[in-house]
Design an enzyme around this catalytic site. Structure first.
Site, PDB file in Angstrom:
ATOM      1  N   LYS A 199      14.819 -38.935 -23.062  1.00  0.00           N
ATOM      2  CA  LYS A 199      14.039 -38.490 -24.316  1.00  0.00           C
ATOM      3  C   LYS A 199      15.376 -37.443 -25.332  1.00  0.00           C
ATOM      4  O   LYS A 199      15.346 -36.751 -24.675  1.00  0.00           O
ATOM      5  CB  LYS A 199      12.880 -37.751 -24.277  1.00  0.00           C
ATOM      6  CG  LYS A 199      12.312 -37.835 -25.596  1.00  0.00           C
ATOM      7  CD  LYS A 199      11.624 -36.137 -25.746  1.00  0.00           C
ATOM      8  CE  LYS A 199      11.390 -34.777 -26.861  1.00  0.00           C
ATOM      9  NZ  LYS A 199      12.866 -35.174 -27.814  1.00  0.00           N
ATOM     10  N   GLU A 274      19.190 -26.199 -17.606  1.00  0.00           N
ATOM     11  CA  GLU A 274      20.102 -25.767 -18.195  1.00  0.00           C
ATOM     12  C   GLU A 274      19.721 -25.361 -19.820  1.00  0.00           C
ATOM     13  O   GLU A 274      19.804 -26.533 -20.206  1.00  0.00           O
ATOM     14  CB  GLU A 274      21.331 -27.260 -18.762  1.00  0.00           C
ATOM     15  CG  GLU A 274      22.133 -28.016 -17.121  1.00  0.00           C
ATOM     16  CD  GLU A 274      22.645 -26.861 -16.956  1.00  0.00           C
ATOM     17  OE1 GLU A 274      23.444 -25.744 -16.939  1.00  0.00           O
ATOM     18  OE2 GLU A 274      23.098 -27.248 -15.900  1.00  0.00           O
ATOM     19  N   CYS A 308      25.438 -23.529 -26.228  1.00  0.00           N
ATOM     20  CA  CYS A 308      24.225 -22.834 -24.715  1.00  0.00           C
ATOM     21  C   CYS A 308      25.504 -21.685 -24.393  1.00  0.00           C
ATOM     22  O   CYS A 308      25.125 -20.790 -24.248  1.00  0.00           O
ATOM     23  CB  CYS A 308      24.534 -23.487 -24.033  1.00  0.00           C
ATOM     24  SG  CYS A 308      25.269 -24.649 -23.773  1.00  0.00           S
ATOM     25  N   GLU A 405      19.203 -15.177 -27.531  1.00  0.00           N
ATOM     26  CA  GLU A 405      19.908 -16.108 -27.988  1.00  0.00           C
ATOM     27  C   GLU A 405      20.117 -16.679 -29.661  1.00  0.00           C
ATOM     28  O   GLU A 405      19.247 -16.823 -29.504  1.00  0.00           O
ATOM     29  CB  GLU A 405      20.375 -17.351 -27.392  1.00  0.00           C
ATOM     30  CG  GLU A 405      21.249 -18.631 -27.691  1.00  0.00           C
ATOM     31  CD  GLU A 405      20.386 -19.676 -26.524  1.00  0.00           C
ATOM     32  OE1 GLU A 405      19.320 -20.064 -26.326  1.00  0.00           O
ATOM     33  OE2 GLU A 405      22.038 -20.520 -26.356  1.00  0.00           O
TER      34      GLU A 405
HETATM   35  P1  NAP Z   1      14.663 -26.872 -27.001  1.00  0.00           P
HETATM   36  O1  NAP Z   1      13.500 -26.846 -28.443  1.00  0.00           O
HETATM   37  O2  NAP Z   1      14.503 -26.526 -26.331  1.00  0.00           O
HETATM   38  O3  NAP Z   1      14.175 -28.979 -27.059  1.00  0.00           O
HETATM   39  C1  NAP Z   1      15.190 -29.239 -26.319  1.00  0.00           C
HETATM   40  C2  NAP Z   1      14.814 -30.434 -25.607  1.00  0.00           C
HETATM   41  O4  NAP Z   1      13.008 -30.375 -24.990  1.00  0.00           O
HETATM   42  C3  NAP Z   1      14.780 -31.251 -26.907  1.00  0.00           C
HETATM   43  O5  NAP Z   1      14.341 -32.545 -26.368  1.00  0.00           O
HETATM   44  C4  NAP Z   1      12.926 -31.000 -27.143  1.00  0.00           C
HETATM   45  O6  NAP Z   1      12.683 -32.387 -28.009  1.00  0.00           O
HETATM   46  C5  NAP Z   1      12.055 -31.117 -26.043  1.00  0.00           C
HETATM   47  N1  NAP Z   1      10.802 -30.618 -25.914  1.00  0.00           N
HETATM   48  C6  NAP Z   1      10.519 -29.937 -27.065  1.00  0.00           C
HETATM   49  N2  NAP Z   1       9.958 -29.358 -26.153  1.00  0.00           N
HETATM   50  C7  NAP Z   1       9.022 -29.855 -25.244  1.00  0.00           C
HETATM   51  C8  NAP Z   1       8.433 -29.838 -24.284  1.00  0.00           C
HETATM   52  N3  NAP Z   1       6.547 -29.033 -24.129  1.00  0.00           N
HETATM   53  N4  NAP Z   1       7.516 -30.423 -23.318  1.00  0.00           N
HETATM   54  C9  NAP Z   1       8.954 -31.370 -23.243  1.00  0.00           C
HETATM   55  N5  NAP Z   1      10.192 -31.468 -23.961  1.00  0.00           N
HETATM   56  C10 NAP Z   1      10.024 -30.470 -25.275  1.00  0.00           C
HETATM   57  O7  NAP Z   1      16.148 -26.827 -27.104  1.00  0.00           O
HETATM   58  P2  NAP Z   1      17.243 -27.217 -28.901  1.00  0.00           P
HETATM   59  O8  NAP Z   1      17.080 -26.654 -29.517  1.00  0.00           O
HETATM   60  O9  NAP Z   1      16.972 -28.581 -28.859  1.00  0.00           O
HETATM   61  O10 NAP Z   1      18.218 -26.727 -28.656  1.00  0.00           O
HETATM   62  C11 NAP Z   1      19.299 -25.788 -28.072  1.00  0.00           C
HETATM   63  C12 NAP Z   1      18.818 -25.108 -26.693  1.00  0.00           C
HETATM   64  O11 NAP Z   1      19.307 -25.886 -25.880  1.00  0.00           O
HETATM   65  C13 NAP Z   1      19.406 -23.486 -26.532  1.00  0.00           C
HETATM   66  O12 NAP Z   1      18.291 -22.279 -25.670  1.00  0.00           O
HETATM   67  C14 NAP Z   1      20.585 -24.105 -25.875  1.00  0.00           C
HETATM   68  O13 NAP Z   1      21.424 -22.887 -25.270  1.00  0.00           O
HETATM   69  C15 NAP Z   1      20.015 -24.756 -25.000  1.00  0.00           C
HETATM   70  N6  NAP Z   1      21.262 -25.654 -24.434  1.00  0.00           N
HETATM   71  C16 NAP Z   1      22.017 -24.965 -22.914  1.00  0.00           C
HETATM   72  C17 NAP Z   1      22.927 -25.921 -22.663  1.00  0.00           C
HETATM   73  C18 NAP Z   1      23.474 -26.023 -20.916  1.00  0.00           C
HETATM   74  O14 NAP Z   1      23.973 -26.689 -20.318  1.00  0.00           O
HETATM   75  N7  NAP Z   1      23.236 -25.204 -20.344  1.00  0.00           N
HETATM   76  C19 NAP Z   1      23.369 -27.515 -23.718  1.00  0.00           C
HETATM   77  C20 NAP Z   1      22.947 -27.183 -24.530  1.00  0.00           C
HETATM   78  C21 NAP Z   1      22.193 -26.789 -24.938  1.00  0.00           C
HETATM   79  P3  NAP Z   1      12.435 -32.339 -29.712  1.00  0.00           P
HETATM   80  O15 NAP Z   1      13.605 -31.774 -30.406  1.00  0.00           O
HETATM   81  O16 NAP Z   1      11.817 -33.445 -29.811  1.00  0.00           O
HETATM   82  O17 NAP Z   1      10.985 -31.855 -29.939  1.00  0.00           O
END
Ligand code: NAP
Ligand code: MG
Length: 501
Positions: A199, A274, A308, A405
């Site tokens: 997804k 991650e 991240c 963050e």
């Molecule tokens: P996010 O809001 O957590 O979303 C990530 C994914 O999870 C998206 O596909 C999102 O779907 C989905 N999601 C949201 N709510 C969910 C739920 N209740 N159940 C299951 N899936 C759900 O994060 P983001 O804002 O897109 O990305 C930024 C974050 O990712 C930052 O915190 C960053 O540090 C982290 N990140 C970490 C790494 C690493 O390797 N550690 C790498 C890249 C990013 P939708 O977008 O469709 O709502």
């Protein structure tokens, strides 16, 4: 900051792809969402609609999981000769490279990042993932284990272990490196012989859908990879709670990571995460100044700070504080801001209006707590989701901007006195994803690298990635690792076979 003008012409194949409503990839076929619903995908450079994709929900996740389960049970993905699986992964890597221009355009339009970066970083690192894990398919080995039973002194055994694919995997990815995150997730899972339901993030589903087309073109068996676009609260939540999934792999925020763990707890599916970071970047007075200043700037401003592992807490030895701050601010002011598709753009918009509000909200919170901006500090322009590269000083460990963050081009800078003090300061965070050290004193670098509680420590460099080098977090930055053998291991079960002779 200078504005840039001319935008690259959109490739006709990209335009055609954008004009065709995106469907879901289930069991090797492109299908509409069961509800028939779609949603708009936006261009963050101006807020315009780029495309429409299917809004997958629980019913679509059910269909996709069934397809992945069938493909896993009936084969031939994991029953295929490992060398044949390797060839398919390698073929996919070649197709990604052949379509690099097109994929880079999609990524730039959808995410906002500069076209040149999308091509040299996102696309080329994505194809390398598939090549690296193609090599592993033929090297997934168990052990022979010498064993004995104390109360059966005469018995002889032949014991060995088998490494088997974990089964059907759900993978949920974020929007900051859409294609690359898909590759980080898919490549090791497929190399292990798992089948997948992926997804993508709602903000950036386009490159994953194009990747799905290339997966079909490469000749992967139906159902080995299924792609369901949709929202986190619906499609994502249904996937992480689905009883037909053996393992869930998630990249995203720590907040959603905790929801994934709760959903997975019901049937104890395996989980890797991650998550977020607040990585310290430490500059000592004996560092090579030019590299440290350039490195500190790119550690935070690369990908508009939407990394991240962004070096978002900059710690500078007291005696060189003013010099480094001036240098980093000069670098920030030189950055050319504009649409990702415009020639010469070095920093594009943030991914969404939500991120724009979040990042500017953090900057305002910093000001309210007494921080000062040496450069930047506000939105750039009135159209699109641009934020000025921002360097905040007069910050302290208690401030929200230092603890949380931000996920944007905002760095907080603080002076420090010496090596003895800095490890504790750098580790004063709930996160532990990455860290940077800038010094020419090799023993100082190694001493600090050992003390830092972070999954990756870069010395005299930052943001260096290779498919062979594990990446992931200590503390609330996650569970498990991406890349290297460690990521493959996330997708394997170990079976011990014990034969009495
Ligand atoms: P996010 O809001 O957590 O979303 C990530 C994914 O999870 C998206 O596909 C999102 O779907 C989905 N999601 C949201 N709510 C969910 C739920 N209740 N159940 C299951 N899936 C759900 O994060 P983001 O804002 O897109 O990305 C930024 C974050 O990712 C930052 O915190 C960053 O540090 C982290 N990140 C970490 C790494 C690493 O390797 N550690 C790498 C890249 C990013 P939708 O977008 O469709 O709502
Ligand atoms: Mg978008």
């Amino acid at each position: 900051m200078c504005a840039v003008a001319t935008e690259a012409v959109i490739d006709s194949r990209v335009q055609q792809f954008l004009n065709t409503p995106g469907k879901l990839l289930i069991d090797g076929r492109w299908v509409h969402a069961a509800s028939g619903q779609t949603f708009a995908v936006l261009n963050p450079a101006d807020g315009s609609t780029l495309a429409h994709v299917a809004a997958g929900e629980k019913e679509d996740i059910d269909r996709a999981v069934r397809a992945a389960r069938d493909a896993f049970e009936r084969g031939p993905w994991h029953t295929m000769q490992p060398a044949v699986r390797a060839k398919l992964l390698w073929r996919l890597a070649d197709l990604i490279d052949e379509h690099a221009d097109e994929l880079a355009q999609l990524e730039s339009l959808d995410n906002g990042k500069p076209l040149s970066i999308a091509k040299i970083a996102d696309v080329s690192l994505a194809s390398e993932q598939f090549r690296y894990y193609a090599g592993w398919t033929t090297k997934i080995l168990g052990d022979t284990i010498p064993i004995g039973v104390p109360f059966l002194p005469d018995a002889q055994f032949h014991a060995f272990s088998l490494r088997e694919p974990i089964g059907v995997v759900g993978q949920i990815i974020p929007w900051n490196f859409p294609l690359l995150m898909a590759a980080w997730k898919l490549a090791p899972a497929l190399a292990a012989g798992c089948t997948v339901v992926l997804k993508p993030a709602e903000q950036t589903p386009l490159s994953a859908l194009r990747l799905g087309e290339l997966i079909c073109e490469a000749g992967f068996p139906n159902g080995a990879v299924n792609i369901v676009t949709g929202f986190g609260e619906t499609a994502g939540a249904a996937l992480s709670a689905h009883p037909g999934i053996d393992k869930i792999a998630f990249t995203g925020s720590t907040e959603v990571g905790k929801l994934i763990v709760q959903a997975a707890a019901k049937d104890l599916k395996k989980v890797t995460l991650e998550l977020g970071g607040k990585s310290p970047n430490v500059v000592f007075a004996d560092a090579d100044m030019a590299s440290a200043i350039g490195g500190a700037a790119s550690a935070i401003f690369f990908n508009h700070g939407q990394c991240c592992c962004a070096g978002s807490r900059l710690y500078i030895e007291q005696s060189i504080f003013d010099r480094v701050i001036e240098g980093v601010a000069d670098e920030a002011k030189k950055i050319k801001i504009g649409p990702g598709m415009a020639a010469g753009t070095q920093m594009g918009p943030l991914v969404s209006d939500e991120q724009l509000a979040r990042v500017t909200g953090y900057i305002e919170a910093g000001f309210a707590e007494g921080a000062e901006a040496v450069c930047g500090g506000k939105r750039h322009g009135a159209k699109g989701y641009f934020v000025e590269p921002t360097v905040l000083i007069k910050t302290n460990a208690k401030m929200k901007v230092v603890q949380e963050e931000i996920f944007g081009p905002v760095v907080t800078a603080m002076p420090f006195k010496d090596l003895d003090e800095i490890a504790a300061v750098a580790n004063d965070t709930v996160y532990g994803l990455a860290a940077g050290i800038w010094t020419q004193d090799i023993s100082k670098a190694h001493r600090l690298a050992k003390q830092l509680r972070a999954g990756t420590v870069w010395v005299n460099c930052y943001n260096v990635f290779d498919a062979a080098m594990p990446f992931g977090g200590y503390k609330q930055s996650g569970w498990g690792r991406e890349m290297g053998f460690q990521a493959l291991n996330n997708y394997l079960e170990t079976k011990s076979v014990c034969v009495q002779l």
